[in-house]
Scaffold this motif. Structure first.
Motif, PDB file in Angstrom:
ATOM      1  N   GLY A   1       0.244 -10.571  16.087  1.00  0.00           N
ATOM      2  CA  GLY A   1      -0.038  -9.149  15.959  1.00  0.00           C
ATOM      3  C   GLY A   1       0.965  -8.452  15.066  1.00  0.00           C
ATOM      4  O   GLY A   1       0.617  -7.572  14.278  1.00  0.00           O
ATOM      5  N   TRP A   2       2.241  -8.849  15.167  1.00  0.00           N
ATOM      6  CA  TRP A   2       3.254  -8.267  14.297  1.00  0.00           C
ATOM      7  C   TRP A   2       3.053  -8.689  12.847  1.00  0.00           C
ATOM      8  O   TRP A   2       3.314  -7.910  11.922  1.00  0.00           O
ATOM      9  N   ILE A   3       2.582  -9.910  12.625  1.00  0.00           N
ATOM     10  CA  ILE A   3       2.273 -10.346  11.255  1.00  0.00           C
ATOM     11  C   ILE A   3       1.147  -9.497  10.678  1.00  0.00           C
ATOM     12  O   ILE A   3       1.205  -9.034   9.529  1.00  0.00           O
ATOM     13  N   SER A   4       0.110  -9.249  11.495  1.00  0.00           N
ATOM     14  CA  SER A   4      -0.982  -8.393  11.058  1.00  0.00           C
ATOM     15  C   SER A   4      -0.494  -6.972  10.795  1.00  0.00           C
ATOM     16  O   SER A   4      -0.908  -6.322   9.832  1.00  0.00           O
ATOM     17  N   ALA A   5       0.400  -6.480  11.667  1.00  0.00           N
ATOM     18  CA  ALA A   5       0.940  -5.129  11.488  1.00  0.00           C
ATOM     19  C   ALA A   5       1.736  -5.006  10.201  1.00  0.00           C
ATOM     20  O   ALA A   5       1.732  -3.957   9.555  1.00  0.00           O
ATOM     21  N   ALA A   6       2.421  -6.073   9.803  1.00  0.00           N
ATOM     22  CA  ALA A   6       3.200  -6.049   8.552  1.00  0.00           C
ATOM     23  C   ALA A   6       2.287  -5.742   7.371  1.00  0.00           C
ATOM     24  O   ALA A   6       2.644  -4.962   6.474  1.00  0.00           O
ATOM     25  N   MET A   7       1.090  -6.325   7.366  1.00  0.00           N
ATOM     26  CA  MET A   7       0.149  -6.053   6.288  1.00  0.00           C
ATOM     27  C   MET A   7      -0.381  -4.636   6.353  1.00  0.00           C
ATOM     28  O   MET A   7      -0.478  -3.934   5.335  1.00  0.00           O
ATOM     29  N   LEU A   8      -0.711  -4.155   7.557  1.00  0.00           N
ATOM     30  CA  LEU A   8      -1.294  -2.831   7.726  1.00  0.00           C
ATOM     31  C   LEU A   8      -0.352  -1.737   7.261  1.00  0.00           C
ATOM     32  O   LEU A   8      -0.726  -0.829   6.515  1.00  0.00           O
ATOM     33  N   TRP A   9       0.913  -1.825   7.681  1.00  0.00           N
ATOM     34  CA  TRP A   9       1.874  -0.789   7.318  1.00  0.00           C
ATOM     35  C   TRP A   9       2.259  -0.865   5.844  1.00  0.00           C
ATOM     36  O   TRP A   9       2.458   0.162   5.201  1.00  0.00           O
ATOM     37  N   SER A  10       2.369  -2.067   5.296  1.00  0.00           N
ATOM     38  CA  SER A  10       2.690  -2.168   3.862  1.00  0.00           C
ATOM     39  C   SER A  10       1.512  -1.679   3.031  1.00  0.00           C
ATOM     40  O   SER A  10       1.695  -1.110   1.948  1.00  0.00           O
ATOM     41  N   TYR A  11       0.295  -1.854   3.545  1.00  0.00           N
ATOM     42  CA  TYR A  11      -0.878  -1.316   2.863  1.00  0.00           C
ATOM     43  C   TYR A  11      -0.826   0.210   2.841  1.00  0.00           C
ATOM     44  O   TYR A  11      -1.117   0.840   1.805  1.00  0.00           O
ATOM     45  N   ALA A  12      -0.461   0.812   3.961  1.00  0.00           N
ATOM     46  CA  ALA A  12      -0.357   2.276   4.015  1.00  0.00           C
ATOM     47  C   ALA A  12       0.697   2.784   3.043  1.00  0.00           C
ATOM     48  O   ALA A  12       0.469   3.747   2.304  1.00  0.00           O
ATOM     49  N   LEU A  13       1.849   2.128   3.026  1.00  0.00           N
ATOM     50  CA  LEU A  13       2.908   2.525   2.088  1.00  0.00           C
ATOM     51  C   LEU A  13       2.458   2.333   0.645  1.00  0.00           C
ATOM     52  O   LEU A  13       2.672   3.193  -0.216  1.00  0.00           O
ATOM     53  N   GLY A  14       1.813   1.203   0.383  1.00  0.00           N
ATOM     54  CA  GLY A  14       1.361   0.922  -0.970  1.00  0.00           C
ATOM     55  C   GLY A  14       0.333   1.911  -1.468  1.00  0.00           C
ATOM     56  O   GLY A  14       0.265   2.199  -2.665  1.00  0.00           O
ATOM     57  N   GLN A  15      -0.503   2.454  -0.576  1.00  0.00           N
ATOM     58  CA  GLN A  15      -1.480   3.449  -0.987  1.00  0.00           C
ATOM     59  C   GLN A  15      -0.801   4.670  -1.599  1.00  0.00           C
ATOM     60  O   GLN A  15      -1.249   5.202  -2.610  1.00  0.00           O
ATOM     61  N   ALA A  16       0.286   5.121  -0.960  1.00  0.00           N
ATOM     62  CA  ALA A  16       0.999   6.286  -1.470  1.00  0.00           C
ATOM     63  C   ALA A  16       1.643   6.009  -2.827  1.00  0.00           C
ATOM     64  O   ALA A  16       1.768   6.901  -3.663  1.00  0.00           O
ATOM     65  N   ILE A  17       2.048   4.760  -3.046  1.00  0.00           N
ATOM     66  CA  ILE A  17       2.708   4.390  -4.295  1.00  0.00           C
ATOM     67  C   ILE A  17       1.694   4.094  -5.391  1.00  0.00           C
ATOM     68  O   ILE A  17       1.770   4.635  -6.505  1.00  0.00           O
ATOM     69  N   ASN A  18       0.729   3.255  -5.094  1.00  0.00           N
ATOM     70  CA  ASN A  18      -0.162   2.749  -6.134  1.00  0.00           C
ATOM     71  C   ASN A  18      -1.227   3.748  -6.558  1.00  0.00           C
ATOM     72  O   ASN A  18      -1.763   3.637  -7.666  1.00  0.00           O
ATOM     73  N   GLY A  19      -1.553   4.721  -5.702  1.00  0.00           N
ATOM     74  CA  GLY A  19      -2.445   5.781  -6.154  1.00  0.00           C
ATOM     75  C   GLY A  19      -1.816   6.557  -7.290  1.00  0.00           C
ATOM     76  O   GLY A  19      -2.459   6.877  -8.298  1.00  0.00           O
ATOM     77  N   ASN A  20      -0.529   6.856  -7.156  1.00  0.00           N
ATOM     78  CA  ASN A  20       0.196   7.563  -8.212  1.00  0.00           C
ATOM     79  C   ASN A  20       0.292   6.711  -9.470  1.00  0.00           C
ATOM     80  O   ASN A  20       0.106   7.194 -10.593  1.00  0.00           O
ATOM     81  N   LEU A  21       0.553   5.416  -9.297  1.00  0.00           N
ATOM     82  CA  LEU A  21       0.638   4.524 -10.450  1.00  0.00           C
ATOM     83  C   LEU A  21      -0.714   4.396 -11.150  1.00  0.00           C
ATOM     84  O   LEU A  21      -0.780   4.226 -12.374  1.00  0.00           O
ATOM     85  N   GLY A  22      -1.793   4.496 -10.372  1.00  0.00           N
ATOM     86  CA  GLY A  22      -3.120   4.477 -10.966  1.00  0.00           C
ATOM     87  C   GLY A  22      -3.346   5.668 -11.870  1.00  0.00           C
ATOM     88  O   GLY A  22      -4.001   5.566 -12.918  1.00  0.00           O
TER      89      GLY A  22
END
Length: 425
Positions: A55-76
């Protein structure tokens, strides 16, 4: 150089070519992140990891996805959605393969967590690309088809994983190796057939929509920090972020707990479980198309009313599921309606982002909203799990009751509907 106007029939063909390329790419994107659950039994058997650890491995992906959305939308917004989507597909392909060679918690969590960042290079940059090619009057329809591809991607992720395990009889590692080949092909398709804006294909760009921030500010010349400042100081966008956060909590509550409610931990082993698992994302996909089309066709591109209406109906559907006896014949169609209304507002939400912040900041706006969506879903899942396990409102607390997921998501849906009423373009 003179540019072909939008009235030329060839522009409509170009619009649909770009939309088709973006949809084709995102149709396979979830094969890179929604397959982990199918690998869990094999990982447990081979590596001896507990469900909590997984579950923690799955959570690592979920939270990094949320963080990446804030970063990569701007980069887009800065580098273009076409480049970001293709790069994300390639990076996720490599990281899925790296995950398949994992030997324990650290190696799996690192590779899968980094994969969340790669996966976040898809949706927001793709949203910016569509915003460049479709005006406000038809953006809801375009985003509806985009979210349809996302919904069908969930179905495809299920089917490909099932084929690997049940038909090809391969082990869990191949779940991270074979389906992502389709994602790589999708990344190549968007790179070959899409262009970041109409002028790159010989057509006139859309002029700034009247009344949007683009009309007052040359947002294309802004720095990343200025785009972030515009997003984080826009009260309506933040309100939309909270509303979609509750909506995404409903979505993940249904996706994760509904199969457990109906058939227990072995829901994937029987035919009924397979149909239930497919019905939910199918309903979600069709609902997304419907809400985007309705907001354009009948509501003059006013999204908030459509969002609120769908979430109220999602709440009613979920409440009906709670009172319906388990195994009732109406369970399957009612579950379809839950998915239809719960996920449907997504296309209206994403079309709302450029409406609120302008086309030139569309990637940043979608990224911030999607960050809210996944951050709140990550917070909501432990709450749902705790309530289901401990059953605190029962006369005999401590007795597990999976049916509680329905009234819980019904409340979350009403919260989303209430907040959406206050969003205006």
């Amino acid at each position: 150089m003179s540019l072909t106007p939008h009235s030329d029939p060839s522009f409509k063909h170009a619009q649909w070519r770009v939309l088709g390329a973006v949809m084709f790419c995102y149709l396979f994107y979830y094969t890179g992140r929604q397959t982990f659950g199918f690998a869990i039994p094999g990982i447990q058997k081979e590596l001896g990891l507990s469900k909590e650890t997984l579950g923690w491995i799955s959570a690592a992906m979920l939270w990094s996805y949320a963080l990446g959305q804030a970063i990569n939308g701007n980069l887009g917004d800065r580098f273009g959605g076409r480049r970001m989507m293709a790069l994300g597909a390639g990076a996720s392909f490599l990281l899925n393969w790296l995950t398949s060679f994992g030997l324990g918690f650290k190696s799996l969590a690192t590779a899968w967590g980094l994969n969340g960042l790669a996966q976040s290079m898809g949706f927001a940059p793709g949203s910016r690309l569509l915003s460049n090619w479709f005006g406000a009057h038809e953006r809801g329809k375009a985003f509806g088809f985009y979210v349809l591809a996302a919904g069908l991607s969930s179905v495809l992720s299920f089917v490909t994983s099932l084929v690997i395990l049940d038909v090809l009889k391969l082990d869990w590692r191949w779940i991270f190796r074979l389906p992502v080949i389709l994602m790589l092909i999708g990344g190549l398709a968007v790179w070959i057939f899409a262009r970041d804006r109409p002028s790159r294909a010989g057509f006139a760009d859309f002029e700034d929509d009247a009344g949007t921030p683009d009309a007052q500010t040359p947002a294309t010349q802004e720095t990343s920090w200025q785009r972030y400042a515009s997003a984080l100081t826009n009260g309506r966008l933040l309100l939309a972020g909270l509303a979609i956060g509750f909506q995404n909590t409903v979505r993940y509550g249904l996706l994760i707990w509904v199969p457990v409610h109906f058939l227990g931990e072995d829901f994937k082993s029987g035919p009924a479980g397979k149909w239930i698992s497919v019905a939910l994302p199918l309903g979600m996909a069709l609902g997304a198309v419907a809400s985007g089309w309705i907001s354009d066709r009948f509501c003059q591109s006013r999204r908030s009313g459509v969002i609120a209406s769908f979430m109220v109906l999602a709440s009613i559907s979920a409440a009906a599921m709670y009172v319906l006896p388990r195994g009732h014949a109406l369970g399957l169609p009612l579950l379809f309606l839950c998915g239809f209304f719960a996920y449907g507002p997504q296309s209206a939400f994403w079309a709302l982002a450029p409406d609120l912040l302008g086309r030139a900041r569309a990637g940043t706006a979608v990224g911030i909203m999607n960050c809210f969506a996944y951050a709140m879903a990550g917070l909501g899942e432990p709450l749902v799990g705790w309530c289901v396990q401990h059953n605190p409102w029962s006369a005999t607390p401590g007795v597990e009751n999976t049916a509680l997921v329905f009234p819980i998501v019904a409340v979350f849906a009403l919260c989303s509907a209430f907040l959406a009423l206050f969003i205006r373009r």
